[in-house]
Design a protein around this motif. Structure first.
Motif, PDB file in Angstrom:
ATOM      1  N   LYS A 194       0.794  -1.180  -0.069  1.00  0.00           N
ATOM      2  CA  LYS A 194      -0.032   0.144   0.083  1.00  0.00           C
ATOM      3  C   LYS A 194       0.965   1.190  -0.049  1.00  0.00           C
ATOM      4  N   PHE A 195       2.082   1.054   0.589  1.00  0.00           N
ATOM      5  CA  PHE A 195       2.817   2.311   0.642  1.00  0.00           C
ATOM      6  C   PHE A 195       3.673   2.497  -0.818  1.00  0.00           C
ATOM      7  N   GLU A 196       3.917   1.337  -1.059  1.00  0.00           N
ATOM      8  CA  GLU A 196       5.012   1.468  -2.333  1.00  0.00           C
ATOM      9  C   GLU A 196       4.314   1.414  -3.809  1.00  0.00           C
ATOM     10  N   GLU A 197       3.445   0.540  -3.891  1.00  0.00           N
ATOM     11  CA  GLU A 197       2.649   0.173  -5.336  1.00  0.00           C
ATOM     12  C   GLU A 197       1.779   1.247  -5.840  1.00  0.00           C
ATOM     13  N   ILE A 198       1.468   1.070  -6.941  1.00  0.00           N
ATOM     14  CA  ILE A 198       0.607   1.873  -7.600  1.00  0.00           C
ATOM     15  C   ILE A 198      -0.824   1.302  -7.349  1.00  0.00           C
ATOM     16  N   SER A 199      -0.768   0.033  -7.664  1.00  0.00           N
ATOM     17  CA  SER A 199      -1.895  -0.817  -7.584  1.00  0.00           C
ATOM     18  C   SER A 199      -1.826  -1.906  -6.682  1.00  0.00           C
ATOM     19  N   PRO A 200      -1.831  -1.641  -5.357  1.00  0.00           N
ATOM     20  CA  PRO A 200      -1.599  -2.870  -4.290  1.00  0.00           C
ATOM     21  C   PRO A 200      -2.813  -3.814  -4.435  1.00  0.00           C
ATOM     22  N   PRO A 201      -2.452  -5.090  -4.123  1.00  0.00           N
ATOM     23  CA  PRO A 201      -3.586  -6.215  -4.161  1.00  0.00           C
ATOM     24  C   PRO A 201      -4.439  -5.811  -3.311  1.00  0.00           C
ATOM     25  N   HIS A 202      -5.746  -6.448  -3.156  1.00  0.00           N
ATOM     26  CA  HIS A 202      -6.665  -6.373  -2.285  1.00  0.00           C
ATOM     27  C   HIS A 202      -6.240  -7.492  -1.091  1.00  0.00           C
ATOM     28  N   ILE A 203      -6.966  -7.433   0.137  1.00  0.00           N
ATOM     29  CA  ILE A 203      -6.685  -8.185   1.250  1.00  0.00           C
ATOM     30  C   ILE A 203      -7.028  -9.675   0.995  1.00  0.00           C
ATOM     31  N   GLU A 204      -8.133  -9.507   0.016  1.00  0.00           N
ATOM     32  CA  GLU A 204      -8.647 -11.210  -0.373  1.00  0.00           C
ATOM     33  C   GLU A 204      -7.631 -11.731  -1.086  1.00  0.00           C
ATOM     34  N   ASP A 205      -6.833 -10.814  -1.780  1.00  0.00           N
ATOM     35  CA  ASP A 205      -5.664 -11.784  -2.719  1.00  0.00           C
ATOM     36  C   ASP A 205      -4.257 -12.187  -1.811  1.00  0.00           C
ATOM     37  N   PHE A 206      -4.403 -11.606  -0.636  1.00  0.00           N
ATOM     38  CA  PHE A 206      -3.421 -12.129   0.502  1.00  0.00           C
ATOM     39  C   PHE A 206      -3.991 -13.438   1.071  1.00  0.00           C
ATOM     40  N   CYS A 207      -5.233 -13.426   1.423  1.00  0.00           N
ATOM     41  CA  CYS A 207      -5.904 -14.388   1.940  1.00  0.00           C
ATOM     42  C   CYS A 207      -5.648 -15.914   1.003  1.00  0.00           C
ATOM     43  N   TYR A 208      -5.897 -15.478  -0.447  1.00  0.00           N
ATOM     44  CA  TYR A 208      -5.771 -16.348  -1.243  1.00  0.00           C
ATOM     45  C   TYR A 208      -4.457 -16.990  -1.415  1.00  0.00           C
ATOM     46  N   ILE A 209      -3.386 -16.219  -1.254  1.00  0.00           N
ATOM     47  CA  ILE A 209      -2.249 -16.834  -1.438  1.00  0.00           C
ATOM     48  C   ILE A 209      -1.880 -17.771  -0.343  1.00  0.00           C
ATOM     49  N   THR A 210      -2.422 -17.334   0.828  1.00  0.00           N
ATOM     50  CA  THR A 210      -2.360 -18.281   1.874  1.00  0.00           C
ATOM     51  C   THR A 210      -2.983 -19.552   1.973  1.00  0.00           C
ATOM     52  N   ASP A 211      -3.778 -19.753   1.019  1.00  0.00           N
ATOM     53  CA  ASP A 211      -4.636 -21.053   0.646  1.00  0.00           C
ATOM     54  C   ASP A 211      -5.930 -20.959   1.754  1.00  0.00           C
ATOM     55  N   ASN A 212      -6.199 -19.456   1.774  1.00  0.00           N
ATOM     56  CA  ASN A 212      -7.416 -19.076   2.631  1.00  0.00           C
ATOM     57  C   ASN A 212      -7.048 -19.570   4.229  1.00  0.00           C
ATOM     58  N   THR A 213      -5.819 -19.679   4.585  1.00  0.00           N
ATOM     59  CA  THR A 213      -5.745 -20.124   6.084  1.00  0.00           C
ATOM     60  C   THR A 213      -6.059 -18.984   7.090  1.00  0.00           C
ATOM     61  N   TYR A 214      -5.885 -18.148   6.515  1.00  0.00           N
ATOM     62  CA  TYR A 214      -6.587 -16.884   7.495  1.00  0.00           C
ATOM     63  C   TYR A 214      -7.776 -16.230   6.883  1.00  0.00           C
ATOM     64  N   THR A 215      -8.648 -15.502   7.584  1.00  0.00           N
ATOM     65  CA  THR A 215      -9.689 -14.878   7.010  1.00  0.00           C
ATOM     66  C   THR A 215      -9.203 -13.490   6.682  1.00  0.00           C
ATOM     67  N   LYS A 216     -10.020 -12.727   6.168  1.00  0.00           N
ATOM     68  CA  LYS A 216      -9.986 -11.222   5.911  1.00  0.00           C
ATOM     69  C   LYS A 216      -9.838 -10.327   7.237  1.00  0.00           C
ATOM     70  N   GLU A 217     -10.767 -10.724   7.987  1.00  0.00           N
ATOM     71  CA  GLU A 217     -10.687 -10.292   9.446  1.00  0.00           C
ATOM     72  C   GLU A 217      -9.461 -10.406  10.190  1.00  0.00           C
ATOM     73  N   GLU A 218      -8.792 -11.636  10.015  1.00  0.00           N
ATOM     74  CA  GLU A 218      -7.774 -11.863  10.911  1.00  0.00           C
ATOM     75  C   GLU A 218      -6.285 -11.097  10.354  1.00  0.00           C
ATOM     76  N   VAL A 219      -6.571 -10.921   8.982  1.00  0.00           N
ATOM     77  CA  VAL A 219      -5.573 -10.265   8.467  1.00  0.00           C
ATOM     78  C   VAL A 219      -5.641  -8.822   8.563  1.00  0.00           C
ATOM     79  N   VAL A 220      -6.867  -8.178   8.717  1.00  0.00           N
ATOM     80  CA  VAL A 220      -6.999  -6.795   9.183  1.00  0.00           C
ATOM     81  C   VAL A 220      -6.472  -6.388  10.435  1.00  0.00           C
ATOM     82  N   ASP A 221      -6.753  -7.538  11.410  1.00  0.00           N
ATOM     83  CA  ASP A 221      -6.361  -7.291  12.903  1.00  0.00           C
ATOM     84  C   ASP A 221      -4.735  -7.127  12.844  1.00  0.00           C
TER      85      ASP A 221
END
Length: 372
Positions: A194-221
Motif C-alpha cells: 500500500k505504501f510503495e505500489e501504484i495498484s496494491p492487491p486487495h486483502i482477499e488476494d493475500f488471503c488467497y495466497i495463503t490458501d485461505n488459511t487466514y480470514t480477511k478479518e484476521e489479516v485486518v487485525d
C-alpha cells in the motif's frame, strides 16, 4: 548508454507495476482516454473540463526522464517519507575524483541519520531474547516464500525490503506463536504494498495466497497491530535505497557490464534478507558490502574498495570485512537455502547473476585501505 541508466529505470522496465493476472481482475481498462485525445493546456481548462472523478483503473503516468549527461550521475528518486527527492553525485570523466554536490552529501547524511534511529531498527538478538516459539530457520522459510509472492505480483523491490524490515521490528518486541508467523508476513507485505505500489492487491488476494488459511478479518487485525506498532510511520531507508546511490559511485571503466554489476548487487542484497544474522547490520553497511563483494567477483584482480567509495560512504575496507564475509558465505550456500532468490536471479532478465561462481575466499589484503 545502458550502463548509465538508473537502477530505478531498469527496475521499472523489468517489472510491470500493474500485473495482469486473475488475482488482479479488479483493474478495469475502461475509462482510459483515447490515444488521439490532446491534453488541453492550462489556459484552455474550464470548470466543465475538469474531471475530478478519475475513471476506474486509471493510473498516473510518469514523465520520461532526460538521459543523464556523461560523467554525471542522474538524479535518483528515494523514499518519499525520507524527505529527500534526489541523490546526485558527480564523478569526473576519466578519473576517480568524486565531486559531491552539497545537497547529495546532505542526502546521504540524512539517510544515515534515519537508519540508525532505534525505532527504525530491529534488535540484533530478538530471536534469542524475545521469541520462544519461532526459530531463525522459520524466518528464512517465510522470507523466501515472500520473495515468490513479490515476484507473483510483480512488486517493486522496495516493497520486499520494507516488508522484511516491518517483520523484524515487530518480532523484536512481540513474542509470536509460529502459527502466526505467516499472517504477520502477509500483513507486513500488504502494508508495504500500500505504501510503495501504484495498484496494491486487495486483502482477499493475500488471503488467497495463503490458501485461505487466514480470514480477511484476521489479516485486518494483524495489519492494525503492525501499523499501531509502527505508529503509522511506514517509510524507512532500506538496502535498496542505498544501493541506488552507491552503485553509481561504484561503476568504473574496468567493468565489462554495469547492468550485470547492478543485478549482482541486488542479488546479494536479497540474500541478506533471508539471513537473521544480517539484521544486525544497518542498510548502508549491507549495501556497501554487496558492492564490495560484487566488484571482487566481477573484477578479482582489482581492489574492490576504491578511495572514492571510501570517501563517499565513510566505510573503510576493514569495517566491512565481517559483513562482506557473511554475504560471501550466503552466496556460496544459496542453492540450498535461498531457492526463491536464486531462481529469480537465474533468469536472463537479471543476467543470470545467481549462476556466477564466487571465489572460495576473499583475500585478506583487500580489507586493507586502498591507497589508489
Amino acid at each position: 548508454m545502458l550502463g548509465q541508466a538508473s537502477m530505478a529505470d531498469r527496475e521499472n522496465q523489468l517489472c510491470d507495476r500493474r500485473p495482469e493476472s486473475r488475482k488482479r481482475g479488479y483493474e478495469s481498462t475502461q475509462g482510459h482516454p483515447k490515444a488521439t485525445e490532446k491534453r488541453p493546456v492550462l489556459g484552455d481548462l474550464t470548470n466543465n473540463a475538469l474531471n475530478l472523478n478519475p475513471a476506474p483503473g486509471k493510473t498516473r503516468k510518469r514523465k520520461p526522464e532526460p538521459a543523464p549527461k556523461v560523467g554525471v550521475v542522474a538524479e535518483e528518486k528515494v523514499n518519499d517519507e525520507i524527505g529527500v527527492n534526489v541523490a546526485a553525485v558527480g564523478v569526473r570523466a576519466g578519473s576517480e575524483e568524486l565531486s559531491i554536490f552539497s545537497h547529495a552529501s546532505l542526502i546521504y547524511q540524512h539517510l544515515h541519520s534515519l537508519e540508525v534511529e532505534v525505532k527504525r531498527r530491529p534488535l540484533s538478538n530478538y530471536m534469542e531474547k524475545v521469541q520462544k516459539d519461532i526459530k531463525p530457520v522459520m524466518r528464512e522459510v517465510l522470507i523466501d516464500w515472500l520473495v515468490e509472492v513479490a515476484e507473483e505480483y510483480k512488486f517493486v523491490s522496495d516493497t520486499l525490503y520494507l516488508t522484511v524490515n516491518y517483520i523484524d521490528r515487530y518480532l523484536s518486541y512481540h513474542d509470536l506463536n509460529r502459527n502466526k508467523l505467516q499472517i504477520l508476513g502477509v500483513s507486513c507485505m500488504l502494508i508495504a504494498a500500500k505504501f510503495e505500489e501504484i495498484s496494491p492487491p486487495h486483502i482477499e488476494d493475500f488471503c488467497y495466497i495463503t490458501d485461505n488459511t487466514y480470514t480477511k478479518e484476521e489479516v485486518v487485525d494483524m495489519e492494525r497491530n503492525v501499523l499501531k506498532f509502527l505508529d503509522f510511520e511506514m517509510g524507512n531507508p532500506t538496502i535498496k535505497t542505498f544501493l541506488r546511490i552507491l552503485t553509481r559511485v561504484a561503476q568504473d571503466e574496468h567493468m565489462v557490464s554495469h547492468l550485470q554489476f547492478d543485478f549482482l548487487c541486488c542479488y546479494l542484497a536479497e540474500l541478506s534478507l533471508l539471513e537473521y544474522r544480517c539484521a544486525q547490520y544497518i542498510p548502508s553497511k549491507l549495501a556497501a558490502s554487496a558492492i564490495f563483494l560484487s566488484r571482487f567477483i566481477l573484477q578479482p584482480n582489482f581492489h574492490p574498495w576504491s578511495r572514492v567509495l571510501q570517501q563517499y560512504t565513510g566505510y573503510k575496507p576493514f569495517e566491512l570485512k565481517e559483513c562482506v564475509l557473511a554475504l560471501h558465505y550466503l552466496q556460496l550456500r544459496a542453492e540450498t537455502s535461498a531457492q526463491a532468490v536464486s531462481k529469480k536471479y537465474m533468469d536472463h532478465k537479471f543476467k543470470c547473476v545467481a549462476a556466477l561462481n564466487p571465489p572460495s575466499k576473499v583475500p585478506a589484503c583487500y580489507f586493507e585501505v586502498n591507497s589508489e
